[in-house]
Design a protein around this motif. Structure first.
Motif, PDB file in Angstrom:
ATOM      1  N   SER A  23      12.303  -3.968 -13.794  1.00 39.68           N
ATOM      2  CA  SER A  23      11.722  -4.567 -12.583  1.00 39.68           C
ATOM      3  C   SER A  23      10.401  -5.264 -12.889  1.00 39.68           C
ATOM      4  O   SER A  23      10.066  -6.272 -12.257  1.00 39.68           O
ATOM      5  N   TRP A  24       9.674  -4.753 -13.865  1.00 40.15           N
ATOM      6  CA  TRP A  24       8.378  -5.369 -14.193  1.00 40.15           C
ATOM      7  C   TRP A  24       8.547  -6.736 -14.834  1.00 40.15           C
ATOM      8  O   TRP A  24       7.807  -7.658 -14.536  1.00 40.15           O
ATOM      9  N   VAL A  25       9.519  -6.862 -15.744  1.00 41.72           N
ATOM     10  CA  VAL A  25       9.689  -8.166 -16.409  1.00 41.72           C
ATOM     11  C   VAL A  25      10.452  -9.158 -15.534  1.00 41.72           C
ATOM     12  O   VAL A  25      10.357 -10.369 -15.742  1.00 41.72           O
ATOM     13  N   TRP A  26      11.195  -8.662 -14.539  1.00 42.08           N
ATOM     14  CA  TRP A  26      11.926  -9.541 -13.633  1.00 42.08           C
ATOM     15  C   TRP A  26      11.199  -9.754 -12.304  1.00 42.08           C
ATOM     16  O   TRP A  26      11.729 -10.425 -11.415  1.00 42.08           O
ATOM     17  N   ASN A  27      10.001  -9.170 -12.161  1.00 45.56           N
ATOM     18  CA  ASN A  27       9.248  -9.278 -10.902  1.00 45.56           C
ATOM     19  C   ASN A  27      10.130  -8.864  -9.723  1.00 45.56           C
ATOM     20  O   ASN A  27      10.299  -9.593  -8.734  1.00 45.56           O
ATOM     21  N   ALA A  75       5.181  -7.669 -13.581  1.00 44.28           N
ATOM     22  CA  ALA A  75       4.865  -7.690 -12.147  1.00 44.28           C
ATOM     23  C   ALA A  75       5.759  -6.658 -11.456  1.00 44.28           C
ATOM     24  O   ALA A  75       5.928  -5.546 -11.946  1.00 44.28           O
ATOM     25  N   GLY A  76       6.349  -7.007 -10.328  1.00 43.94           N
ATOM     26  CA  GLY A  76       7.260  -6.097  -9.647  1.00 43.94           C
ATOM     27  C   GLY A  76       6.555  -5.092  -8.763  1.00 43.94           C
ATOM     28  O   GLY A  76       5.346  -4.851  -8.883  1.00 43.94           O
ATOM     29  N   THR A  77       7.330  -4.494  -7.862  1.00 43.73           N
ATOM     30  CA  THR A  77       6.791  -3.503  -6.929  1.00 43.73           C
ATOM     31  C   THR A  77       7.732  -2.297  -6.855  1.00 43.73           C
ATOM     32  O   THR A  77       8.919  -2.404  -7.169  1.00 43.73           O
ATOM     33  N   PHE A  78       7.174  -1.178  -6.429  1.00 35.02           N
ATOM     34  CA  PHE A  78       7.950   0.056  -6.302  1.00 35.02           C
ATOM     35  C   PHE A  78       7.649   0.682  -4.940  1.00 35.02           C
ATOM     36  O   PHE A  78       6.483   0.890  -4.590  1.00 35.02           O
ATOM     37  N   THR A  79       8.714   0.979  -4.203  1.00 34.93           N
ATOM     38  CA  THR A  79       8.565   1.572  -2.879  1.00 34.93           C
ATOM     39  C   THR A  79       9.316   2.895  -2.812  1.00 34.93           C
ATOM     40  O   THR A  79      10.529   2.933  -3.049  1.00 34.93           O
ATOM     41  N   ALA A  80       8.602   3.967  -2.519  1.00 32.24           N
ATOM     42  CA  ALA A  80       9.216   5.275  -2.274  1.00 32.24           C
ATOM     43  C   ALA A  80       8.883   5.659  -0.834  1.00 32.24           C
ATOM     44  O   ALA A  80       7.701   5.709  -0.460  1.00 32.24           O
ATOM     45  N   TYR A  81       9.899   5.911  -0.039  1.00 31.23           N
ATOM     46  CA  TYR A  81       9.656   6.162   1.383  1.00 31.23           C
ATOM     47  C   TYR A  81       9.089   7.555   1.649  1.00 31.23           C
ATOM     48  O   TYR A  81       8.452   7.784   2.683  1.00 31.23           O
ATOM     49  N   ASN A  82       9.296   8.458   0.712  1.00 33.15           N
ATOM     50  CA  ASN A  82       8.663   9.779   0.805  1.00 33.15           C
ATOM     51  C   ASN A  82       8.124  10.144  -0.576  1.00 33.15           C
ATOM     52  O   ASN A  82       8.858  10.085  -1.570  1.00 33.15           O
ATOM     53  N   ILE A  83       6.847  10.491  -0.639  1.00 29.47           N
ATOM     54  CA  ILE A  83       6.225  10.914  -1.891  1.00 29.47           C
ATOM     55  C   ILE A  83       5.939  12.411  -1.764  1.00 29.47           C
ATOM     56  O   ILE A  83       5.164  12.826  -0.891  1.00 29.47           O
ATOM     57  N   ILE A  84       6.574  13.196  -2.606  1.00 31.64           N
ATOM     58  CA  ILE A  84       6.573  14.645  -2.428  1.00 31.64           C
ATOM     59  C   ILE A  84       5.869  15.342  -3.586  1.00 31.64           C
ATOM     60  O   ILE A  84       6.159  15.094  -4.758  1.00 31.64           O
ATOM     61  N   LYS A  85       4.937  16.204  -3.245  1.00 36.17           N
ATOM     62  CA  LYS A  85       4.203  16.999  -4.234  1.00 36.17           C
ATOM     63  C   LYS A  85       5.040  18.228  -4.577  1.00 36.17           C
ATOM     64  O   LYS A  85       5.071  19.217  -3.843  1.00 36.17           O
ATOM     65  N   ASN A  86       5.739  18.163  -5.687  1.00 36.04           N
ATOM     66  CA  ASN A  86       6.581  19.289  -6.097  1.00 36.04           C
ATOM     67  C   ASN A  86       5.753  20.330  -6.841  1.00 36.04           C
ATOM     68  O   ASN A  86       5.001  19.999  -7.758  1.00 36.04           O
ATOM     69  N   GLU A  87       5.886  21.572  -6.434  1.00 30.92           N
ATOM     70  CA  GLU A  87       5.142  22.654  -7.064  1.00 30.92           C
ATOM     71  C   GLU A  87       5.884  23.158  -8.299  1.00 30.92           C
ATOM     72  O   GLU A  87       7.112  23.128  -8.363  1.00 30.92           O
ATOM     73  N   ASN A  88       5.113  23.628  -9.260  1.00 31.22           N
ATOM     74  CA  ASN A  88       5.676  24.191 -10.489  1.00 31.22           C
ATOM     75  C   ASN A  88       4.950  25.519 -10.727  1.00 31.22           C
ATOM     76  O   ASN A  88       4.000  25.591 -11.510  1.00 31.22           O
ATOM     77  N   PRO A  89       5.370  26.579 -10.039  1.00 28.11           N
ATOM     78  CA  PRO A  89       4.620  27.842 -10.080  1.00 28.11           C
ATOM     79  C   PRO A  89       4.488  28.462 -11.459  1.00 28.11           C
ATOM     80  O   PRO A  89       3.482  29.083 -11.778  1.00 28.11           O
ATOM     81  N   ARG A  90       5.497  28.287 -12.316  1.00 29.25           N
ATOM     82  CA  ARG A  90       5.410  28.869 -13.664  1.00 29.25           C
ATOM     83  C   ARG A  90       4.541  27.983 -14.565  1.00 29.25           C
ATOM     84  O   ARG A  90       3.618  28.450 -15.201  1.00 29.25           O
TER      85      ARG A  90
END
Length: 415
Positions: free
Chosen positions: A65-69, A102-117
């Protein structure tokens, strides 16, 4: 039409993730819709969240996506991964200043995943010099070994994969480690010909120059997040001494920025050149008595070392230079193959100048420092004695080049 790809929610079933996507615009030609992108693990990953499951797909499409904008849209994304993307992109920009990213990235939900170990390590393992060096250097961490089917062994090469798998299984047993195999179509769902044409100005090809580092590493996200690991090691292919001489998709300026689910990635062994790595491996084997059968060949089918190609013989030389027997490290070469050996090294198509100076000179210097020429088989003594600058310049090639110059001169005179 704008270049865009829309990823549906990944289908996560047992040990498999299948990706469904819709591509729009000119860049559609770089994808092969007839070949689905899937990843299969040798462990159940059905409990991973969608925001982690998208990462293998993103790691193999973001550089495109970056090289193809182009724009990539996904339903959700892990917070750590989302926030590392710009730093990873900058690594590519710095490596290839002539290419526009170039290019763009869209994530409709950005989630903080926990890693307890959040402890312990995993290491990608191919069985080569780089991979074994990372293993012996971090053995005290007991890393889980990750081996990918679909990177250098094709799906149709069942025999080759079985040999690779048994090699992995034996290594894990020898070192008392766990392992996970990963079968992925990440190379098949892309059109390499179109991608290579797109990046021709970079001076490198798509696989080597843009995909294989991040593209492989992304496969670690689901399994390492599920296992609660803190670190993923990815062995370096080159060394800091080659910075600016060689470009490669796997580089510390790219790999070390990757993050997912509180797991960090380490581009490992960059401070060691290949001879250093071989020294550490043979020293480890000598001290512990543990056999280390290396798998370095990229030319042969069947997952074994052919003992015919440049890379096999490069490794044989490096092992021999350390005073070790290459046959004990997975290279059962014959006298007939030894006699063919010089032809490989006098052909300039096999020995580019940067490799001659950085690899073969190191092997020859080490050989001269550590062993006597009389210890070597007669068929190898020429390498010990020769002027290293002549590698890649056999008299026959010089003769043919001279004939070519004379013919051109005659043609010009007769014009």
């Amino acid at each position: 039409m704008k270049n865009r790809i829309i990823l549906d929610s990944p289908l996560i079933e047992g040990n498999r993730i299948t990706y469904s996507y819709h591509a729009e615009g000119e860049w559609q030609k770089v994808f092969r819709p007839e070949q689905p992108f899937f990843v299969e693990y040798s462990a159940d990953i059905s409990e991973i969240p969608e925001s982690i499951a998208v990462i293998p797909f993103l790691c193999n499409t973001l550089p495109i996506s970056w090289v193809w904008n182009a724009e990539i849209q996904v339903p959700s994304c892990d917070w750590d991964f989302y926030h590392c993307i710009e730093a990873v992109k900058q690594g590519y920009k710095d490596m290839y200043p002539s290419v526009r990213f170039a290019g763009t990235f869209t994530a409709y939900n950005i989630i903080k995943n926990e890693n307890p170990r959040n402890k312990g390590a995993a290491a990608f393992f191919s069985g080569g010099v780089d991979a074994f060096h990372t293993l012996v250097e971090h053995l005290e961490e007991k890393p889980v070994l990750l081996t990918v089917w679909g990177a250098d062994i094709k799906f149709e090469d069942e025999t080759g994969w079985q040999k690779v798998f048994h090699h992995l299984e034996k290594t894990a047993e020898e070192f008392q480690l766990d392992y996970v195999t990963i079968k992925s179509s990440f190379r098949l769902f892309l059109n390499d010909d179109e991608l290579n044409k797109k990046v021709v100005e970079s001076g490198d090809g798509w696989w080597h120059g843009f995909q294989h580092g991040i593209g492989i590493i992304g496969h670690a996200a689901p399994i390492t997040c599920l296992m609660g690991k803190s670190t993923v090691y990815f062995a370096s292919s080159f060394t800091s001494k080659e910075k600016g001489i060689i470009t490669c998709a796997s580089d510390p300026t790219i790999d070390n920025h990757l993050r997912f689910c509180q797991v960090k990635v380490v581009h490992d062994g960059y401070e060691f050149d290949r001879q250093d790595k071989v020294h550490n491996i043979t020293s480890f084997s000598g001290k512990t008595g543990i056999a280390i059968p290396l798998r370095v060949c990229w030319q042969s089918d069947g997952g074994e070392n052919c003992c015919e190609c440049e890379k096999c013989w490069r490794t044989i030389l490096e092992i021999t230079a350390e005073g070790a027997d290459a046959k004990e490290y997975g290279f059962p070469y014959t006298k007939k193959q030894l006699r063919k050996f010089p032809k490989i090294y006098y052909d300039k198509r096999n020995i580019p100048p940067y490799r001659r100076d950085s690899v073969y000179k190191r092997a020859q210097d080490t050989m001269r420092q550590k062993i006597e020429v009389t210890v070597l088989p007669k068929e190898l003594q020429w390498f010990y004695k020769m002027d290293i600058k002549k590698l890649g310049y056999h008299p026959i090639y010089q003769f043919l080049a001279g004939c070519k110059r004379k013919i051109k001169t005659i043609i010009n005179i007769n014009k």
